[in-house]
Design a protein around this motif. Structure first.
Motif, PDB file in Angstrom:
ATOM      1  N   ARG A 159       0.835  -1.197   0.000  1.00 10.36           N
ATOM      2  CA  ARG A 159       0.000   0.000   0.000  1.00 10.36           C
ATOM      3  C   ARG A 159       0.870   1.246   0.000  1.00 10.36           C
ATOM      4  N   ALA A 160       0.298   2.343  -0.451  1.00  8.98           N
ATOM      5  CA  ALA A 160       0.972   3.640  -0.403  1.00  8.98           C
ATOM      6  C   ALA A 160      -0.090   4.716  -0.383  1.00  8.98           C
ATOM      7  N   ASP A 161       0.308   5.903   0.048  1.00 11.57           N
ATOM      8  CA  ASP A 161      -0.578   7.045  -0.137  1.00 11.57           C
ATOM      9  C   ASP A 161      -0.121   7.820  -1.365  1.00 11.57           C
ATOM     10  N   ALA A 162      -0.894   8.814  -1.756  1.00  9.18           N
ATOM     11  CA  ALA A 162      -0.594   9.543  -2.988  1.00  9.18           C
ATOM     12  C   ALA A 162       0.681  10.363  -2.892  1.00  9.18           C
ATOM     13  N   ALA A 163       1.145  10.623  -1.664  1.00  9.28           N
ATOM     14  CA  ALA A 163       2.367  11.411  -1.482  1.00  9.28           C
ATOM     15  C   ALA A 163       3.628  10.567  -1.625  1.00  9.28           C
ATOM     16  N   GLY A 164       3.491   9.236  -1.584  1.00  7.22           N
ATOM     17  CA  GLY A 164       4.651   8.376  -1.754  1.00  7.22           C
ATOM     18  C   GLY A 164       5.114   7.653  -0.516  1.00  7.22           C
ATOM     19  N   ASN A 165       4.357   7.735   0.569  1.00  7.39           N
ATOM     20  CA  ASN A 165       4.680   6.913   1.740  1.00  7.39           C
ATOM     21  C   ASN A 165       4.261   5.474   1.444  1.00  7.39           C
ATOM     22  N   GLY A 166       5.222   4.544   1.517  1.00  8.33           N
ATOM     23  CA  GLY A 166       4.962   3.170   1.097  1.00  8.33           C
ATOM     24  C   GLY A 166       4.999   2.194   2.247  1.00  8.33           C
ATOM     25  N   GLN A 167       4.096   1.214   2.214  1.00  9.12           N
ATOM     26  CA  GLN A 167       3.918   0.262   3.311  1.00  9.12           C
ATOM     27  C   GLN A 167       3.998  -1.168   2.797  1.00  9.12           C
ATOM     28  N   TYR A 168       4.791  -1.990   3.509  1.00 11.86           N
ATOM     29  CA  TYR A 168       4.799  -3.419   3.209  1.00 11.86           C
ATOM     30  C   TYR A 168       4.090  -4.160   4.335  1.00 11.86           C
ATOM     31  N   LEU A 169       3.364  -5.198   3.974  1.00  9.74           N
ATOM     32  CA  LEU A 169       2.580  -5.955   4.944  1.00  9.74           C
ATOM     33  C   LEU A 169       3.030  -7.408   5.046  1.00  9.74           C
ATOM     34  N   GLY A 170       4.005  -7.780   4.251  1.00 10.27           N
ATOM     35  CA  GLY A 170       4.502  -9.142   4.267  1.00 10.27           C
ATOM     36  C   GLY A 170       5.622  -9.331   5.265  1.00 10.27           C
ATOM     37  N   PRO A 171       6.339 -10.457   5.170  1.00 14.77           N
ATOM     38  CA  PRO A 171       7.329 -10.808   6.186  1.00 14.77           C
ATOM     39  C   PRO A 171       8.688 -10.140   6.008  1.00 14.77           C
ATOM     40  N   ASP A 172       8.953  -9.485   4.857  1.00 16.70           N
ATOM     41  CA  ASP A 172      10.314  -9.036   4.581  1.00 16.70           C
ATOM     42  C   ASP A 172      10.299  -7.750   3.762  1.00 16.70           C
ATOM     43  N   PRO A 173      11.138  -6.772   4.100  1.00 18.80           N
ATOM     44  CA  PRO A 173      11.210  -5.541   3.296  1.00 18.80           C
ATOM     45  C   PRO A 173      12.003  -5.698   2.013  1.00 18.80           C
ATOM     46  N   TYR A 174      12.826  -6.745   1.902  1.00 16.79           N
ATOM     47  CA  TYR A 174      13.605  -7.014   0.688  1.00 16.79           C
ATOM     48  C   TYR A 174      14.491  -5.846   0.249  1.00 16.79           C
ATOM     49  N   PHE A 175      14.930  -5.005   1.159  1.00 15.61           N
ATOM     50  CA  PHE A 175      15.849  -3.894   0.868  1.00 15.61           C
ATOM     51  C   PHE A 175      15.240  -2.818  -0.033  1.00 15.61           C
ATOM     52  N   ASP A 176      13.914  -2.807  -0.177  1.00 18.35           N
ATOM     53  CA  ASP A 176      13.297  -1.820  -1.060  1.00 18.35           C
ATOM     54  C   ASP A 176      13.562  -0.390  -0.598  1.00 18.35           C
ATOM     55  N   ASP A 177      13.681  -0.184   0.704  1.00 20.00           N
ATOM     56  CA  ASP A 177      13.987   1.156   1.198  1.00 20.00           C
ATOM     57  C   ASP A 177      15.380   1.596   0.768  1.00 20.00           C
ATOM     58  N   LEU A 178      16.331   0.667   0.742  1.00 19.17           N
ATOM     59  CA  LEU A 178      17.684   1.014   0.292  1.00 19.17           C
ATOM     60  C   LEU A 178      17.691   1.372  -1.189  1.00 19.17           C
ATOM     61  N   LYS A 201      -3.948   2.113  10.356  1.00 13.36           N
ATOM     62  CA  LYS A 201      -5.130   1.567  11.016  1.00 13.36           C
ATOM     63  C   LYS A 201      -5.014   0.069  11.251  1.00 13.36           C
ATOM     64  N   ASP A 202      -4.373  -0.633  10.336  1.00 14.01           N
ATOM     65  CA  ASP A 202      -4.329  -2.093  10.428  1.00 14.01           C
ATOM     66  C   ASP A 202      -2.922  -2.643  10.517  1.00 14.01           C
ATOM     67  N   ALA A 203      -1.914  -1.783  10.613  1.00 12.76           N
ATOM     68  CA  ALA A 203      -0.523  -2.254  10.644  1.00 12.76           C
ATOM     69  C   ALA A 203       0.308  -1.288  11.477  1.00 12.76           C
ATOM     70  N   PRO A 204       1.414  -1.768  12.071  1.00  8.45           N
ATOM     71  CA  PRO A 204       2.229  -0.914  12.940  1.00  8.45           C
ATOM     72  C   PRO A 204       3.071   0.069  12.143  1.00  8.45           C
ATOM     73  N   VAL A 205       3.596   1.064  12.837  1.00 11.81           N
ATOM     74  CA  VAL A 205       4.331   2.134  12.181  1.00 11.81           C
ATOM     75  C   VAL A 205       5.572   1.609  11.472  1.00 11.81           C
ATOM     76  N   GLN A 206       6.185   0.538  11.981  1.00 10.65           N
ATOM     77  CA  GLN A 206       7.391   0.028  11.333  1.00 10.65           C
ATOM     78  C   GLN A 206       7.121  -0.601   9.970  1.00 10.65           C
ATOM     79  N   SER A 207       5.837  -0.777   9.626  1.00 12.81           N
ATOM     80  CA  SER A 207       5.512  -1.286   8.295  1.00 12.81           C
ATOM     81  C   SER A 207       5.621  -0.188   7.236  1.00 12.81           C
ATOM     82  N   LEU A 208       5.763   1.073   7.667  1.00 10.00           N
ATOM     83  CA  LEU A 208       5.966   2.170   6.714  1.00 10.00           C
ATOM     84  C   LEU A 208       7.423   2.154   6.288  1.00 10.00           C
ATOM     85  N   LEU A 209       7.693   1.490   5.193  1.00 10.56           N
ATOM     86  CA  LEU A 209       9.063   1.210   4.772  1.00 10.56           C
ATOM     87  C   LEU A 209       9.714   2.374   4.044  1.00 10.56           C
ATOM     88  N   VAL A 210       8.952   3.051   3.201  1.00  8.52           N
ATOM     89  CA  VAL A 210       9.517   4.079   2.326  1.00  8.52           C
ATOM     90  C   VAL A 210       8.862   5.413   2.604  1.00  8.52           C
TER      91      VAL A 210
END
Length: 288
Positions: A159-178, A201-210
């Motif tokens: 998921r993401a918002d229109a401003a570009g904040n990106g969220q992962y909900l799976g088990p691994d970030p896969y270095f996408d932030d890097l 609302k449905d996920a913790p703040v650390q899920s905001l990867l990007v």
């Protein structure tokens, strides 16, 4: 952005980083959009999967920087295997730890980072341009892993918002932030664009990867990682992956695969996938 607007920003000769891992959460809709352009001579930086295979098959890759290229349940992507064995692409193959150090160096805008990964291995033999560096504090020696800077990074998140904040909900970030931080521009595709206040609302703040400061454009692309996985939204389409791998081994079968799945736009791709699934299950495609 639309997929078409994204693809129009990519130029031949660019260095393109592609997030995800093997055949997991790859930005496949963005890759398919590139297949529909005439860009060539790309340098691709990836812990690769079918993203690399498709771009190699289309003749768009000049140089590949990678730690591996795997379909996970299938050891090697067949298009990558053919390109590597035939010498059709230039390669820089690194230990995975070295690869991540290169991403970290680029994200921090450093020219290199020291790492023990790769020491006393043939990685140094296969990459004669690599250098070692002596520690200024003791008698240790490290590999000086160069930064993997990129013109553009492509990533896919849940998921993401229109401003570009990106969220992962799976088990691994896969270095996408890097990848996002290591590139001059980053394009983020996602399963769904949601209002900013819904992200937590449905996920913790650390899920905001990007963070939005690293993102140039956001593309809503449901099923945009298909046929790779995007857990928990969907698993890898193993049946389709087997079809892809089998077709890659025969020129005639690959032409039919391209004609069926890759000649049209993204909606055409998903319609063809749905039609295939319906045919296999005996369901009327009009009801899919």
């Amino acid at each position: 952005m639309s997929l078409e607007d994204f693809a129009a920003t990519i130029e031949s000769g660019m260095t393109i980083g592609i997030g995800g891992w093997g055949s997991r959460r790859k930005p496949m809709a963005l890759v398919r959009a590139l297949l529909r352009t005439d860009v060539r001579d790309l340098t691709v930086v990836s812990l690769g999967g079918p993203d690399v295979g498709l771009l190699c098959a289309a003749g768009k890759v000049r140089r590949l920087v990678y730690g591996f290229v795997s379909l996970d349940s299938i050891a090697l992507d067949p298009h990558f295997r053919a390109a590597r064995q035939n010498g059709a692409i230039e390669t820089a193959e690194y230990d995975e730890g070295m690869f991540v150090a290169g991403l970290q160096a680029a994200a921090q805008r450093l020219s290199f980072l020291p790492t023990r990964a790769g020491l006393a291995s043939d990685v140094l033999t296969m990459n004669p341009s690599l250098r070692t560096v002596a520690s200024p504090y003791d008698d240790e020696e490290y590999v000086a892993m160069p930064a993997l800077r990129m013109d553009v990074a492509l990533i896919h998140l849940n998921r993401a918002d229109a401003a570009g904040n990106g969220q992962y909900l799976g088990p691994d970030p896969y270095f996408d932030d890097l990848y996002a931080m290591a590139a001059d521009r980053c394009y983020l595709s996602c399963e769904e664009i949601v209002p900013t206040d819904r992200l937590l609302k449905d996920a913790p703040v650390q899920s905001l990867l990007v963070r939005r400061m690293y993102v140039t454009g956001v593309i809503e692309a449901p099923q945009g990682a298909h046929f790779t996985s995007c857990v928990p939204d969907y698993d890898r389409d193993e049946t389709f992956q087997k079809e892809y791998a089998a077709a890659a081994k025969d020129p005639g079968a690959w032409r039919r695969f391209e004609e069926t799945y890759l000649r049209g736009d993204e909606s055409g791709y998903h319609a063809a996938v749905a039609g295939r699934q319906a045919a296999q299950s005996g369901t009327d495609v009009r009801s899919v």
